[in-house]
Motif scaffolding. Structure first.
Motif, PDB file in Angstrom:
ATOM      1  N   UNK A  46     150.426  22.297  16.630  1.00  0.00           N
ATOM      2  CA  UNK A  46     151.030  20.927  15.999  1.00  0.00           C
ATOM      3  C   UNK A  46     150.290  20.906  14.621  1.00  0.00           C
ATOM      4  N   UNK A  47     148.644  21.688  14.198  1.00  0.00           N
ATOM      5  CA  UNK A  47     148.405  20.786  12.680  1.00  0.00           C
ATOM      6  C   UNK A  47     148.235  22.370  12.666  1.00  0.00           C
ATOM      7  N   UNK A  48     148.362  23.457  13.323  1.00  0.00           N
ATOM      8  CA  UNK A  48     147.016  24.647  12.635  1.00  0.00           C
ATOM      9  C   UNK A  48     147.327  24.646  11.262  1.00  0.00           C
ATOM     10  N   UNK A  49     148.916  25.094  10.850  1.00  0.00           N
ATOM     11  CA  UNK A  49     149.088  25.166   9.760  1.00  0.00           C
ATOM     12  C   UNK A  49     147.903  24.250   8.417  1.00  0.00           C
ATOM     13  N   UNK A  50     147.566  23.361   9.155  1.00  0.00           N
ATOM     14  CA  UNK A  50     147.516  22.129   7.819  1.00  0.00           C
ATOM     15  C   UNK A  50     145.551  22.331   7.756  1.00  0.00           C
ATOM     16  N   UNK A  51     145.266  21.783   9.248  1.00  0.00           N
ATOM     17  CA  UNK A  51     144.059  22.092   9.571  1.00  0.00           C
ATOM     18  C   UNK A  51     143.268  22.914   9.570  1.00  0.00           C
ATOM     19  N   UNK A  52     141.810  23.606   9.081  1.00  0.00           N
ATOM     20  CA  UNK A  52     141.303  25.088   9.567  1.00  0.00           C
ATOM     21  C   UNK A  52     141.142  24.472  11.274  1.00  0.00           C
ATOM     22  N   UNK A  53     141.114  25.648  11.804  1.00  0.00           N
ATOM     23  CA  UNK A  53     141.250  25.467  13.230  1.00  0.00           C
ATOM     24  C   UNK A  53     139.929  24.299  13.575  1.00  0.00           C
ATOM     25  N   UNK A  54     138.587  25.377  13.411  1.00  0.00           N
ATOM     26  CA  UNK A  54     137.371  24.277  13.917  1.00  0.00           C
ATOM     27  C   UNK A  54     137.257  23.477  13.367  1.00  0.00           C
ATOM     28  N   UNK A  55     138.097  23.325  12.204  1.00  0.00           N
ATOM     29  CA  UNK A  55     138.034  21.435  12.263  1.00  0.00           C
ATOM     30  C   UNK A  55     138.749  20.392  13.014  1.00  0.00           C
ATOM     31  N   UNK A  56     140.330  20.971  13.574  1.00  0.00           N
ATOM     32  CA  UNK A  56     140.754  20.824  14.643  1.00  0.00           C
ATOM     33  C   UNK A  56     140.044  20.910  15.650  1.00  0.00           C
ATOM     34  N   UNK A 129     135.323  27.027   7.215  1.00  0.00           N
ATOM     35  CA  UNK A 129     135.505  27.283   8.644  1.00  0.00           C
ATOM     36  C   UNK A 129     136.795  27.987   7.908  1.00  0.00           C
ATOM     37  N   UNK A 130     137.236  27.570   6.880  1.00  0.00           N
ATOM     38  CA  UNK A 130     138.489  28.112   6.130  1.00  0.00           C
ATOM     39  C   UNK A 130     138.913  29.458   6.247  1.00  0.00           C
ATOM     40  N   UNK A 135     141.165  36.302  10.848  1.00  0.00           N
ATOM     41  CA  UNK A 135     142.381  36.399  10.421  1.00  0.00           C
ATOM     42  C   UNK A 135     142.828  35.422   9.411  1.00  0.00           C
ATOM     43  N   UNK A 136     141.958  34.871   8.916  1.00  0.00           N
ATOM     44  CA  UNK A 136     141.902  33.412   7.661  1.00  0.00           C
ATOM     45  C   UNK A 136     142.483  34.191   6.977  1.00  0.00           C
ATOM     46  N   UNK A 230     152.784  26.443   1.631  1.00  0.00           N
ATOM     47  CA  UNK A 230     151.835  27.899   1.237  1.00  0.00           C
ATOM     48  C   UNK A 230     151.286  28.197   3.005  1.00  0.00           C
ATOM     49  N   UNK A 231     151.421  29.411   2.964  1.00  0.00           N
ATOM     50  CA  UNK A 231     150.379  29.389   4.697  1.00  0.00           C
ATOM     51  C   UNK A 231     148.916  29.576   4.452  1.00  0.00           C
ATOM     52  N   UNK A 232     148.608  30.464   2.682  1.00  0.00           N
ATOM     53  CA  UNK A 232     147.139  30.329   2.365  1.00  0.00           C
ATOM     54  C   UNK A 232     146.744  28.956   1.560  1.00  0.00           C
ATOM     55  N   UNK A 233     146.674  27.990   2.413  1.00  0.00           N
ATOM     56  CA  UNK A 233     146.336  26.605   1.647  1.00  0.00           C
ATOM     57  C   UNK A 233     145.842  25.529   3.388  1.00  0.00           C
ATOM     58  N   UNK A 234     144.766  25.361   3.120  1.00  0.00           N
ATOM     59  CA  UNK A 234     144.426  24.185   4.308  1.00  0.00           C
ATOM     60  C   UNK A 234     143.791  22.907   3.353  1.00  0.00           C
TER      61      UNK A 234
END
Ligand SMILES: *Cc1c(COP(=O)(O)O)cnc(C)c1O
Length: 442
Positions: A46-56, A129-130, A135-136, A230-234
């Motif tokens: 739901x949120x992998x576009x928003x937060x760094x994965x490890x934070x999620x 993390x970000x 594949x970041x 923008x996919x490059x932003x977190x």
């Protein structure tokens, strides 16, 4: 080291190697976040576009974050931590003498890093993390900030990791408190006055109310919208998340080692709460003994005018104004709450992090509120006695300690009071001047 010394240092070699993951050991559940509108739990996707994965993963208590009490600190982070950690624990002897109290008062210094507050402890990790995730594609971190403490911490963290940094700063602070904005600029961040014209949320608010002075809720909604483009932003968040609490456990872990060195165990631990991260990280490693029946007391201090833990409701609510974030179970004044213009920008949140809320709900943590002018007086007294200028937020904890020391004087109890000095107030002198009326001519 003996209990007669003022400053209790740890050698760099004793920097903790792990963060303490409290939720893995609590006897009660800290409910996981719910989807913003649907009636179900939030999933990573739901949120992998928003937060760094490890934070999620941390926030959703996935895998080891649900089961392992110890989470290894990456070597890169430990290296940067060693620039300013372990931070000293200091005995406030002059303050004790001034108060004539039988209590011992100690404070943990989180004001001694480049950003001037505990927030750098987690900003650094979020940027790490970000930037380092598999594949970041992340090229920049986005956030909102009030007085600028969080923005400054994130700007410096992004600089350390070679990331860009976009900060939505609430308009009132943007205009009236420019110094942290300059600090962010020096660290290479782009800072926007919020509500801004960069997002739909901002444009709509400005259409109805061109003079809107902004709020953290609005700033967060803008930041989220900006990431979406923008996919490059977190997104990076300072206070309300559990991952921030996890990272801030470094404060409590060092404090525990330091108190052990001088053979003291705390009777009362105090901190100020905005989202709850410094205080909850500070008490985290002491929570198991409390839950196990030890008489140690924890006290969270909030401003009288923002009494979330003391008088808010315990229910699911959004962390932002526009209802884009997951709903979390917490004490809240409502996500549309507009805080009064107090000078403790970092304490102006409508909610408190779910883990702290659960600790209060289960009577592990007590709360107290203080008014602004008594808080600023405590800040002045702390400067005069200890020679340290506390941030207005941290001055709430100072007053909490003074208040507890006075109680100890009345009862004659030999208490060990320990509080977290979450940051310094050198960029908050305008606020001190306004409240203490320092500018009036003779
Ligand atoms: C942001 C801030 C706080 C409040 O945030 P928490 O998440 O509650 O720790 C407290 N003190 C200072 C100096 C701050 O900058």
């Amino acid at each position: 080291m003996t209990a007669s010394e003022n400053k209790i240092y740890l050698p760099e070699s004793q920097l903790p190697r792990n963060w303490y993951n409290m939720v893995a050991e609590l006897p009660f559940d800290v409910p996981r976040p719910l989807h913003p509108v649907e009636d179900r739990r939030v999933e990573i996707e739901d949120y992998d576009w928003l937060w760094p994965l490890e934070c999620l993963r941390i926030e959703l208590q996935e895998g080891r974050y649900r089961t392992d009490p110890w989470i290894e600190i990456p070597e890169f982070i430990a290296d940067v931590y060693r620039r300013y950690r372990p931070s000293p624990l200091v005995r406030a002897r002059s303050l004790e003498r001034h108060l004539g109290t039988p209590a011992e008062i100690y404070y943990k210094r989180e004001d001694l890093n480049p950003a001037g507050s505990h927030k750098f402890n987690t900003a650094l990790v979020q940027a790490y993390y970000a930037a380092r995730e598999e594949n970041s594609e992340t090229h920049s971190m986005v956030t909102d900030t009030g007085a600028g403490q969080w923005g400054a911490a994130l700007a410096m963290a992004c600089e350390t990791l070679g990331l860009g940094c976009d900060v939505f700063m609430i308009r009132k602070s943007y205009e009236e408190k420019p110094y942290r904005r300059y600090l962010m600029g020096m660290a290479g961040a782009d800072v926007y006055s919020s509500p801004s014209r960069l997002t739909k949320t901002g444009r709509e608010i400005l259409k109805d109310d061109p003079e809107n002075s902004g709020s953290l809720g609005i700033g967060m909604s803008e930041a989220i919208e900006f990431v979406k483009e923008d996919r490059g932003r977190r997104l990076a968040l300072g206070c309300m998340s559990y991952y921030a609490v996890l990272h801030q456990s470094i404060i409590g872990l060092e404090t525990k080692l330091q108190l052990e060195q001088i053979d003291r165990s705390p009777s009362l631990m105090i901190g100020c709460v905005g989202g709850g991260s410094n205080f909850t990280g500070f008490i985290a490693p002491f929570v198991p003994e409390k839950v196990g029946g030890s008489p140690i007391e924890f006290r969270a201090i909030e401003p009288e005018s923002i009494p979330t833990l003391s008088r808010g409701e315990y229910r699911y609510d959004w962390a932002d104004f526009s209802e884009l974030t997951p709903r979390i179970l917490m004490y809240t004044l409502g996500h549309r709450f507009v805080p009064p213009p107090v000078h403790s920008g970092g304490l102006r949140y409508h909610g408190k992090t779910p883990v702290l809320s659960a600790l209060v709900k289960n009577d592990v943590v007590g709360t107290r509120t203080f008014g602004q002018s008594e808080v600023f007086d405590a800040g002045r007294l702390f400067l005069k006695t200890e020679g340290v200028l506390a941030a207005p937020e941290s001055a709430h904890a100072v007053l909490g300690a003074i208040d507890a020391a006075k109680d100890a004087s009345r009862t004659g109890q030999k208490q060990v009071i320990v509080f977290c000095l979450s940051g310094h107030g050198y960029l908050d002198l305008q606020g001190f001047s306004d409240v203490l009326d320092l500018d009036s001519s003779d």
